[in-house]
Every structure is written in C-alpha cells, then in structure tokens.
Design an enzyme around this catalytic site. Structure first.
Site, mmCIF file in Angstrom:
data_model
loop_
_atom_site.group_PDB
_atom_site.id
_atom_site.type_symbol
_atom_site.label_atom_id
_atom_site.label_comp_id
_atom_site.label_asym_id
_atom_site.label_seq_id
_atom_site.Cartn_x
_atom_site.Cartn_y
_atom_site.Cartn_z
ATOM 1 N N CYS A 223 3.630 3.030 1.053
ATOM 2 C CA CYS A 223 5.082 3.225 0.972
ATOM 3 C C CYS A 223 5.680 3.055 2.365
ATOM 4 O O CYS A 223 6.518 3.829 2.789
ATOM 5 C CB CYS A 223 5.430 4.575 0.357
ATOM 6 S SG CYS A 223 4.834 5.976 1.317
ATOM 7 N N ASP B 21 -3.810 3.798 -3.072
ATOM 8 C CA ASP B 21 -2.420 4.064 -2.676
ATOM 9 C C ASP B 21 -2.548 4.817 -1.348
ATOM 10 O O ASP B 21 -2.607 6.039 -1.310
ATOM 11 C CB ASP B 21 -1.745 4.913 -3.758
ATOM 12 C CG ASP B 21 -0.269 5.123 -3.477
ATOM 13 O OD1 ASP B 21 0.371 4.186 -2.981
ATOM 14 O OD2 ASP B 21 0.237 6.226 -3.745
ATOM 15 N N ALA C 261 -7.106 7.516 -3.637
ATOM 16 C CA ALA C 261 -6.307 8.428 -2.784
ATOM 17 C C ALA C 261 -5.178 8.943 -3.672
ATOM 18 O O ALA C 261 -4.036 8.522 -3.575
ATOM 19 C CB ALA C 261 -5.779 7.681 -1.567
HETATM 20 N N1 SAM Z 1 -1.143 8.179 -5.087
HETATM 21 C C1 SAM Z 1 -0.491 9.434 -4.801
HETATM 22 C C2 SAM Z 1 0.621 9.654 -5.800
HETATM 23 O O1 SAM Z 1 1.132 8.675 -6.347
HETATM 24 O O2 SAM Z 1 0.968 10.821 -6.071
HETATM 25 C C3 SAM Z 1 -0.016 9.503 -3.372
HETATM 26 C C4 SAM Z 1 -1.109 9.268 -2.376
HETATM 27 S S1 SAM Z 1 -0.636 9.489 -0.704
HETATM 28 C C5 SAM Z 1 0.282 8.078 -0.372
HETATM 29 C C6 SAM Z 1 -2.118 9.183 0.146
HETATM 30 C C7 SAM Z 1 -3.213 10.173 -0.094
HETATM 31 O O3 SAM Z 1 -4.354 9.745 0.654
HETATM 32 C C8 SAM Z 1 -2.948 11.590 0.359
HETATM 33 O O4 SAM Z 1 -3.006 12.462 -0.730
HETATM 34 C C9 SAM Z 1 -4.074 11.917 1.359
HETATM 35 O O5 SAM Z 1 -4.590 13.217 1.197
HETATM 36 C C10 SAM Z 1 -5.100 10.891 0.965
HETATM 37 N N2 SAM Z 1 -6.065 10.546 2.021
HETATM 38 C C11 SAM Z 1 -5.958 10.632 3.353
HETATM 39 N N3 SAM Z 1 -7.081 10.212 3.936
HETATM 40 C C12 SAM Z 1 -7.915 9.849 2.956
HETATM 41 C C13 SAM Z 1 -9.233 9.343 2.925
HETATM 42 N N4 SAM Z 1 -9.925 9.120 4.036
HETATM 43 N N5 SAM Z 1 -9.759 9.093 1.724
HETATM 44 C C14 SAM Z 1 -9.088 9.308 0.564
HETATM 45 N N6 SAM Z 1 -7.830 9.772 0.548
HETATM 46 C C15 SAM Z 1 -7.264 10.042 1.723
#
Ligand code: SAM
Length: 462
Positions: free
Chosen positions: A233, A180, A111
């Site tokens: 977070c 994450d 993610a």
């Molecule tokens: N790791 C990133 C960074 O450090 O820049 C931040 C990630 S953010 C906390 C969580 C991410 O999970 C988002 O970009 C969102 O689009 C993604 N997300 C949401 N649902 C998801 C899914 N079912 N599978 C994978 N990613 C997903």
C-alpha cells in the site's frame, strides 16, 4: 494536508511531474474512502443491500465491495459483529480479486494480519479447500483470529511463523500465495497521521530489504503452475517495481502475468528505477487515489512455470485419535442443541489441549510450526461438559440451533448482549444462539429467567 514529509513531496513531484502531482495532492485533501466487503459465506450481495442501513456505491473491481457514502458507522453496527461484512478501503479489495483463489485449492496468505485480505480469500474460496493465514507479530495474529472468528470460515489454519520456516516445511505446496507486504505505507497517508510521521527514505530502503526476504521464501511455497500475488500500500518504486525487478531477475522460474489496466488501474513505472527496470514491469498495476476511489495500492501477479496435477496428495498432519470422552461430550452438545452435526464429514475432529477442533481435509503436516488455529475451533472440553466457542456460533446457520433468540438490529437487547449485560429472558434454559435478523451473533446461557451473554471480551470492547 500540511504535514506531508518534505522529502516525500519532492520525490513524488519528481516522479509524477507537476500536473499529475497536483491531481494526486488534491486527492489527498479529500476525506479517506470508507468501504466494506460483503461476506458471501453468510449472505448474498442483493440481500445485504436490501437490509443494510448504508448508502452503498459499488467498487468496480470487486463484485462484493462497496464504498459507504452515508449511514451509521459500519464498525458499530451489529451486522459487523455478525460478520456480514469487513470494513476495508476499496483499493485493498484488489489483491484477492486479482489472485482469484478457487474453491478446493490450497492458499497461503503469508503476511495476513489483521486478516482483511484473508477474509476476502476465504469468501472467494466459498469456504472450500485450505486457507493458511500467517503473520509474525503475536499481537496482530491475535487480532486476526478475532476477525476470522467473526467471518465464520471453517477452512482456515492460522500460523505465527517466519516465511523462511514455512518455506522449509511446505515447499511447493500452495496453489496460490498472497504476499501483502509490510511497506512504508504511503497509501495510508490520508487515513493515518502516524504513517506520515514515520516515513523516511531510510524506512523505504528497510522495507524493500524485508520485502525481498519475504518474497524469497514465498517463491518456494508456490507449486509449479501456481500463482504469487505481491502487493503493497505504498507508491515508492523501490518497494514496488524495484522489489519486483529484483525478484524476476533472481527467479527465472516466475513470469509476470499482466494485470488488465481497467477501472482506472495504472501501469507499473519501470522508468522510476535507477537504472530503469524492464518494460515488462508495466504489467503490474498501480492504484492511485487521484485515479480510483481508493487510498492506493501496488499489485503484481506472478506465475511459477511448469504444471502439477491438482488435487495432489500432500503430507497430512499427524492427528492423535480423538479421546472417547471428548467425542461423547461433543455428541451430547450436538444432540441437545443442534439439529445436525455441523462438522462436514470430510473434516477430522481433533483435541489440542482443552480445545476441540474440526481440522479441514486439505490441512498440511504442521509439525515443528507454531500453529495458532488448527482449523475450525468448535469449543473447549471442560470436566464433564463442552463449552461452545464463538467461532462455532459464527459459522452456523441460525436454523441449525434449537434454542435461539432472534432480535432485530434495532432491538436494545442486541447492544446489551454485545456489552455483556444480563437480559431478562423467558425462553427455554441452557445454551442459546443469539441472532440478529437471523444471523448468529454469539452464544448466551439462559439461567433462571436471565440471559447471560457469552460474547467474547474483544467484542464487548467494540
Ligand atoms: N494483509 C493484511 C490485511 O489485509 O489485513 C495486512 C498486512 S500488513 C500490510 C503487513 C503484515 O506483514 C503485518 O501484519 C506485519 O506484521 C507482517 N510482517 C512483517 N514482517 C513480516 C515477516 N518477516 N514475515 C511475515 N509477515 C511480516
């Protein structure tokens, strides 16, 4: 901070007790921490500290991370455009350090958007091995590719897929996986009013359900003996210890590896679950804004039982042989503009549509998956010519290019270049690598005494 959701306040006071709650609440009244992490693919930490116009304080758990306590806005400085650092608050620097990827491994950031932790993983891997950065949201994937271009790592493949589909195609193929997870973002409350506004207990429950779904897929992607790092977070136990307890109960093939509680990292809190979770959950780590200089994070490191020899032969992508014309155009560009072919000999040149890529040697068979980047994007193949990509410039060393304009960070031409303005030029014509204090910023074309910026549009907006 007056607008904290009342239900959130009640919960936190009950969890922490009145005394610690006051300390936590007091921390939220202060300004959020601004941090940056140095890109060791391009510059070592000592040199960066010498040239950077910021007053920096080390982040104890990340040797390349700093708090910015004074100086110009880091997002506006040309060293940012040159990819010398990533702006990241200090607690977000913990997950990649704890996962500790090694050069040459296969690593997945499940993610990943907008790519903060991916850039950290890429530098820790010293650009060697394979790093897959995945996210489901197209807009965020797009933003991530811009950040990864700036970073100048060559060994990254970007996918836009559901974790379940990745798990079916690449079971057990990664040495390390980072999840994450999307979360209720309570650790963002100080920085982001929208996070405060959208918080509800229902949102916490929805996030916990989504996290389980993502972790179920992540569990399949790790090789026996490999590692999975789960981070959020948020402070909500339902999304932290709760998700972890659920995972451990359903995945006996994983054990929790205790994270050392140093630098102010606090243990997990199994007693906050109803009914209380196993004592082992204390081996997770909580980063609290009243205990560490950061906004807040939760981390848990898991290891899959068993072992598998490394490196392993895994199914490679089936690449079509590079058309002779594409090879000729690339060679002509290299001969005319670069001192040597910058593509490592273990990489494979491949054409996808009109794009030319260098595919990293550890790439995995991606058939059936939506791949957004197939490795290092070198440029576009046009009729009879090759146009270099921004990602090629940003992964070069300045002295690899023959035709170069090097300006200091305070030279007004740097701003003009980044804003896409034409600049009078008396250097040799053709493709030019523009550098700031010796670090590539991007391409320009010198035509009839004018330097025309080829900085990408997203960079011009900054
Ligand atoms: N790791 C990133 C960074 O450090 O820049 C931040 C990630 S953010 C906390 C969580 C991410 O999970 C988002 O970009 C969102 O689009 C993604 N997300 C949401 N649902 C998801 C899914 N079912 N599978 C994978 N990613 C997903």
């Amino acid at each position: 901070m007056a607008d904290l959701p009342p239900l959130f306040v009640d919960r936190m006071r009950a969890f922490l007790g009145p005394e610690e709650y006051d300390a936590y609440r007091g921390a939220l009244e202060g300004p959020p921490h601004v941090g940056l992490r140095v890109n060791t693919l391009k510059i070592d930490v000592e040199t960066f500290r010498r040239i950077a116009p910021f007053t920096l304080e080390p982040v104890p758990w990340c040797p390349t991370g700093f708090r910015v306590v004074d100086g110009p806005r880091p997002g506006k400085h040309p060293y940012h455009a040159a990819g010398l650092y990533y702006i990241q608050e200090p607690s977000a620097m913990a997950p990649a350090e704890i996962l500790a990827p090694q050069p040459g491994e296969r690593v997945l950031d499940l993610a990943a958007a907008p790519g903060g932790k991916t850039t950290h993983l890429a530098s820790l891997m010293q650009g060697q091995g394979l790093l897959v950065a995945n996210d489901v949201q197209p807009k965020r994937v797009h933003e991530m590719t811009n950040n990864l271009d700036r970073w100048g790592a060559r060994h990254i493949v970007v996918t836009q897929e559901s974790p379940g589909r990745l798990a079916r195609r690449w079971p057990g193929m990664f040495d390390r996986v980072l999840v994450d997870a999307p979360c209720s973002g309570e650790g963002m409350f100080r920085k982001d009013p929208a996070a405060r506004r959208t918080w509800t207990p229902k949102h916490v429950q929805r996030c916990a359900a989504l996290q389980r779904k993502i972790l179920r897929a992540a569990a399949q992607l790790v090789r026996p003996g490999g590692y999975l790092l789960y981070s959020t977070c948020t402070f909500a136990p339902e999304e932290n210890e709760g998700t972890l307890a659920w995972f451990l109960a359903r995945h006996p093939e994983y054990t929790l590896v205790p994270i050392p509680h140093e630098h102010g990292f606090a243990p997990g809190r199994p007693e906050w679950l109803t009914p209380p979770g196993p004592e082992a959950l204390r081996g997770a780590a909580r980063l609290w804004p009243h205990r560490v200089p950061g906004e807040g994070h939760f981390l848990a490191l898991l290891q899959r039982r068993g072992d598998e020899p490394q490196p392993r032969e895994l199914p490679r992508p089936r690449l079509r042989p590079l058309p002779a014309e594409a090879r000729r155009l690339w060679r002509a560009f290299v001969d005319e503009h670069l001192r040597e072919d910058p593509v490592p000999p273990t990489y494979t040149l491949a054409q996808f549509g009109h794009r030319l890529y260098a595919v990293p040697p550890h790439a995995l068979d991606w058939s059936g998956l939506k791949v957004v980047r197939f490795g290092w994007w070198l440029g576009n193949l046009k009729a009879k010519r090759f146009e270099p990509a921004h990602s090629l410039a940003l992964a070069l060393h300045a002295d690899q290019a023959y035709n170069r304009r090097d300006w200091t960070a305070d030279d007004p031409r740097v701003r003009q270049y980044l804003h896409g303005e034409p600049i009078p030029d008396d250097g040799p014509p053709g493709w030019v690598l523009v550098t700031v204090d010796g670090y590539p910023l991007g391409w320009a074309r010198s035509v009839q005494g004018v330097l025309k910026s080829r900085a990408p549009r997203w960079l011009r907006r900054i």
